[in-house]
Design an enzyme around this catalytic site. Structure first.
Site, PDB file in Angstrom:
ATOM      1  N   CYS A   2      12.406  -9.097 -12.517  1.00  0.00           N
ATOM      2  CA  CYS A   2      11.819 -10.387 -12.882  1.00  0.00           C
ATOM      3  C   CYS A   2      12.860 -11.496 -12.853  1.00  0.00           C
ATOM      4  CB  CYS A   2      11.260 -10.316 -14.292  1.00  0.00           C
ATOM      5  SG  CYS A   2       9.984  -9.076 -14.454  1.00  0.00           S
ATOM      6  N   ARG A  27      15.685 -11.004  -5.691  1.00  0.00           N
ATOM      7  CA  ARG A  27      15.828 -10.028  -6.783  1.00  0.00           C
ATOM      8  C   ARG A  27      14.748  -8.955  -6.718  1.00  0.00           C
ATOM      9  NH1 ARG A  27      18.572 -12.245 -11.459  1.00  0.00           N
ATOM     10  NH2 ARG A  27      17.206 -11.158 -12.890  1.00  0.00           N
ATOM     11  N   TRP A  72       8.522  -8.274 -11.402  1.00  0.00           N
ATOM     12  CA  TRP A  72       8.714  -6.940 -10.830  1.00  0.00           C
ATOM     13  C   TRP A  72       8.118  -5.986 -11.869  1.00  0.00           C
ATOM     14  CZ3 TRP A  72      11.629  -2.364 -11.708  1.00  0.00           C
ATOM     15  CH2 TRP A  72      11.861  -1.589 -10.569  1.00  0.00           C
ATOM     16  N   ASN A  98      11.915 -11.990 -18.967  1.00  0.00           N
ATOM     17  CA  ASN A  98      12.576 -10.929 -18.211  1.00  0.00           C
ATOM     18  C   ASN A  98      13.157  -9.958 -19.233  1.00  0.00           C
ATOM     19  OD1 ASN A  98      15.815 -10.780 -16.583  1.00  0.00           O
ATOM     20  ND2 ASN A  98      14.135  -9.358 -16.421  1.00  0.00           N
ATOM     21  N   GLY A  99      12.769  -8.695 -19.119  1.00  0.00           N
ATOM     22  CA  GLY A  99      13.285  -7.720 -20.077  1.00  0.00           C
ATOM     23  C   GLY A  99      12.217  -6.712 -20.426  1.00  0.00           C
ATOM     24  N   GLU A 468      26.828   6.903   0.549  1.00  0.00           N
ATOM     25  CA  GLU A 468      26.445   5.502   0.734  1.00  0.00           C
ATOM     26  C   GLU A 468      25.625   5.322   2.026  1.00  0.00           C
ATOM     27  OE1 GLU A 468      26.221   3.043  -1.020  1.00  0.00           O
ATOM     28  OE2 GLU A 468      26.265   1.288   0.270  1.00  0.00           O
ATOM     29  N   LYS A 472      21.908   3.802   2.180  1.00  0.00           N
ATOM     30  CA  LYS A 472      21.544   2.646   3.023  1.00  0.00           C
ATOM     31  C   LYS A 472      20.361   2.995   3.915  1.00  0.00           C
ATOM     32  CE  LYS A 472      23.111   0.187   1.303  1.00  0.00           C
ATOM     33  NZ  LYS A 472      24.070  -0.001   0.270  1.00  0.00           N
ATOM     34  N   GLU A 475      16.997   3.317   1.756  1.00  0.00           N
ATOM     35  CA  GLU A 475      16.406   2.097   1.187  1.00  0.00           C
ATOM     36  C   GLU A 475      15.953   1.106   2.250  1.00  0.00           C
ATOM     37  OE1 GLU A 475      19.088  -0.003  -1.478  1.00  0.00           O
ATOM     38  OE2 GLU A 475      20.776   0.480  -0.216  1.00  0.00           O
ATOM     39  N   HIS A 491      25.887  26.222   0.829  1.00  0.00           N
ATOM     40  CA  HIS A 491      25.382  26.627  -0.484  1.00  0.00           C
ATOM     41  C   HIS A 491      23.937  26.190  -0.701  1.00  0.00           C
ATOM     42  CE1 HIS A 491      29.366  28.000  -1.423  1.00  0.00           C
ATOM     43  NE2 HIS A 491      29.868  26.812  -1.150  1.00  0.00           N
ATOM     44  N   LYS A 590      16.974  -6.366  -6.519  1.00  0.00           N
ATOM     45  CA  LYS A 590      18.408  -6.587  -6.306  1.00  0.00           C
ATOM     46  C   LYS A 590      19.182  -6.463  -7.613  1.00  0.00           C
ATOM     47  CE  LYS A 590      22.026  -7.776  -3.941  1.00  0.00           C
ATOM     48  NZ  LYS A 590      22.568  -6.711  -3.057  1.00  0.00           N
TER      49      LYS A 590
HETATM   50  C1  F6R Z   1      21.929  -0.272  -2.985  1.00  0.00           C
HETATM   51  C2  F6R Z   1      22.223  -1.142  -4.100  1.00  0.00           C
HETATM   52  C3  F6R Z   1      22.022  -0.617  -5.469  1.00  0.00           C
HETATM   53  C4  F6R Z   1      23.012  -1.261  -6.449  1.00  0.00           C
HETATM   54  C5  F6R Z   1      22.723  -0.824  -7.890  1.00  0.00           C
HETATM   55  C6  F6R Z   1      23.730  -1.383  -8.854  1.00  0.00           C
HETATM   56  O1  F6R Z   1      22.177  -0.894  -1.772  1.00  0.00           O
HETATM   57  O2  F6R Z   1      22.579  -2.273  -3.930  1.00  0.00           O
HETATM   58  O3  F6R Z   1      22.131   0.766  -5.503  1.00  0.00           O
HETATM   59  O4  F6R Z   1      24.300  -0.904  -6.085  1.00  0.00           O
HETATM   60  O5  F6R Z   1      21.450  -1.251  -8.264  1.00  0.00           O
HETATM   61  O6  F6R Z   1      23.755  -2.774  -8.810  1.00  0.00           O
HETATM   62  P1  F6R Z   1      25.009  -3.589  -9.283  1.00  0.00           P
HETATM   63  O7  F6R Z   1      26.114  -3.321  -8.331  1.00  0.00           O
HETATM   64  O8  F6R Z   1      24.557  -5.022  -9.261  1.00  0.00           O
HETATM   65  O9  F6R Z   1      25.329  -3.105 -10.653  1.00  0.00           O
END
Ligand code: F6R
Length: 595
Positions: A2, A27, A72, A98-99, A468, A472, A475, A491, A590
């Protein structure tokens, strides 16, 4: 997650609020809404639409005070009724939030018992009703009273018909006020404000604040307090696409500059940091690192770097796991990593770690973020705003900082130190070269787009890169990617291998090289196609696998920084081929401000 916006000033509020909401879209959200106050009326428009569609489909709203929200969904499905703003029974008080209100069910029950009528399934809706219940002619006092009943996290903005003010309150969720001459815009993050101002004030836990066109009245612990003004370094152009078709691609291409600027800025704090990390009594103690998602992966790279170069033990924890441990085991210093500096799990972990008496260093991209306010020392990645939900440039900046910290912290001879510094300084040039010259990743993306499962395997310092790369891919393209330590395949995951499950092997010329060759042979034997990310000219791997992605030669110690760029591009092109909304993947946010 949010996003909230509030405006008070002398201009029509609605266009400003819509524009700021547009800047919060990154976001992540599923519905949005706006409330405008005009003398004795509050008009609310909301829907499960994009911000631009809501603005386009509603009549112009007249009024110089208002609220906006991108939702959200966490409590109640995405729907018009559940979208914010929420109002009281008389439609005189509007709230955006937001919360997460933990005790909303008991509050709601009590309010219903007192005759309040609810129209949504949200936790938020208890707020306007509580404020209505306590309202005795002054909004700020009613909000102050209402939040005493609330357990949980909130950043709220509230307006009331007939009162020319916006009231804000904050507990754990982010809230910043942008200052313009006699105009104020409050928002969940500074990206919303960049088009209007670079002057901001940050609220702290428990703050309640009344804003009128005359000024800001801030109550901290009930006491009237002066807020300090700060400047934002980011520029409005930083949030634009700048000729790229997606933010993700723009941000991947920004990486060379981001590393250079991050390393340059680090020089200014390096001494302070070493003072904290390395007093004699700390040298043999372990370093705890915490983060979530991609930031957790950069912490894992940090573990390998620190243990490899200086032998200092590093324990890496997922913040969300650490928060539910009976005991937090931390030595003298800990490091929290977070792009946004607002991730609820990370903030909670930091609070728990600090409570043990441990000093806290943070790496974050956002100055003024809650994390930077909690930490004893903040080190900033100079990545500028990252809009794409999938982190790329902030990951590389975090990793670059971990290298720089480790090298400056290392008790090694000066020649080796200089060599390593030179090697790190070369990385931006090598990434630029790779971005300019790589030719087969787009085609490979088209190929990968035809599969449902992809395995990413590596060893040692590149193991976090495999994690990672898999994150990527999943997502952005919605393909199931799984990162695995190559030695662990036998394993269990071997059972998955067949011609429909390609493996991406990340191979560095370090002590893991021979073992990786063995693992690749094992994978090939199970008929799985293998794509390898290798250093240019590596004939041995090229002869063994189906396809190679060649990255420029570097000291293997720094290879994660090149290899990850190859995997970012691969995820991007795979998602592009599948027609996915690359920058804003479904269900993701985000900034994750709920635990
Ligand atoms: C994936 C991604 C998320 C963030 C995670 C933590 O591409 O961006 O996995 O890394 O939500 O977010 P931050 O770094 O803002 O604490």
């Amino acid at each position: 997650m949010c996003g909230i916006v509030a405006y008070i000033g002398f201009q029509p509020a609605a266009p400003i609020i819509y524009k700021c909401l547009g800047k919060l879209e990154y976001r992540g959200y599923d519905s949005c809404g706006i409330a405008i106050s005009n003398r004795d009326n509050i008009t609310v428009e909301k829907d499960t639409k994009r911000v631009a569609a809501l603005q386009f489909n509603t009549l112009p709203l007249d009024g110089k005070i208002g609220l906006g929200h991108t939702r959200w969904a966490t409590c109640g499905e995405p729907s018009r009724a559940n979208a914010h703003p929420h109002v009281d029974c008389l439609h005189k008080i509007a709230v955006v939030h937001n919360g997460n209100i933990e005790n909303f069910e008991e509050l709601r029950k009590a309010l219903v018992g007192e005759g309040h009528i609810f129209t949504s399934e949200t936790d938020t809706e208890v707020l306007p009703h509580l404020i209505e219940k306590y309202y005795e002619g002054e909004l700020g006092q009613a909000v102050t009273r209402a939040i005493k009943d609330i357990r949980g996290s909130f950043a709220i903005a509230v307006i009331c018909a007939g009162e020319e003010k916006v009231v804000l309150a904050k507990q754990k969720s982010p809230l910043v006020i942008g200052l313009i001459d006699k105009e104020y815009i409050a928002a969940s993050d500074i990206a919303a404000l960049l088009d209007y101002t670079d002057r901001v004030m940050y609220l702290e836990e428990g703050d309640v604040c009344n804003i009128t066109t005359v000024g800001i009245e801030l109550y901290r612990n009930g006491v009237l307090t002066e807020l300090t003004e700060e400047r934002i370094a980011w520029k409005p152009a930083d949030t634009r696409l700048g000729g790229f078709s997606h933010y993700m691609m723009k941000e991947i291409n920004e990486q060379p500059r981001v590393i250079t600027e991050t390393l340059a800025a680090f020089e200014g704090v390096s001494e302070k940091l070493i003072g904290l990390l390395d007093p004699p009594e700390n040298r043999r103690t372990s370093l705890l690192m915490v983060g979530c998602g991609t930031s957790y992966h950069s912490a894992l790279v940090g573990k390998y770097i620190f243990e490899e170069l200086i032998g200092r033990p590093v324990n890496v924890e997922l913040a969300s796991e650490l928060n539910y441990r009976a005991n937090v085991i931390a030595d003298k210093v800990a490091l929290a990593i977070s792009q946004s500096g607002e991730t609820a799990d990370t903030l909670q972990a930091v609070r728990r770690i600090k409570a043990t008496g441990c000093k806290m260093v943070c790496i974050t991209n956002v100055e003024g973020s809650q994390l930077s306010r909690l930490a004893d020392l903040s080190i900033y990645t100079k990545a500028g705003p990252e809009i794409s939900v999938a982190s790329t440039k902030t990951f590389i900046a975090q990793v670059a900082l971990l290298y720089a910290i480790c090298i400056s912290h290392a008790n090694i001879d000066e020649i080796l130190k200089k060599d390593l510094e030179r090697g790190l300084g070369q990385i931006p040039i090598l990434i630029r070269q790779f971005l300019n010259e790589q030719s087969n990743i787009e085609t490979l993306g088209r190929y990968l787009a035809t599969f449902n499962n992809v395995l990413f395997v590596a060893r040692g310092i590149n193991y976090p890169v495999a994690l990672e790369g898999a994150l990527k891919l999943k997502e952005t393209s919605y393909i199931h990617g799984e990162g695995y330590a190559a030695g662990e395949l036998k394993h269990g995951p071997f059972a998955l291998l067949d011609s429909n499950t390609p493996a991406i092997a990340i191979v560095a010329h370090d002590r893991t090289y021979e073992a990786m060759l063995t693992n690749i042979r094992e994978i090939k034997t199970r008929k799985a196609p293998v794509i390898a990310v290798v250093e240019e000219g590596d004939k041995e791997v090229a002869d063994l696998v189906d396809i190679v992605i060649e990255v420029p030669h570097t000291d293997p110690f720094f290879s994660p920084m090149l290899n990850v760029v190859a995997l970012q591009l691969l995820a991007y092109y795979t998602a592009l081929e599948r027609g996915c909304p690359i920058d804003f993947p479904r269900n993701l946010a985000k900034t994750v401000t709920v635990e």
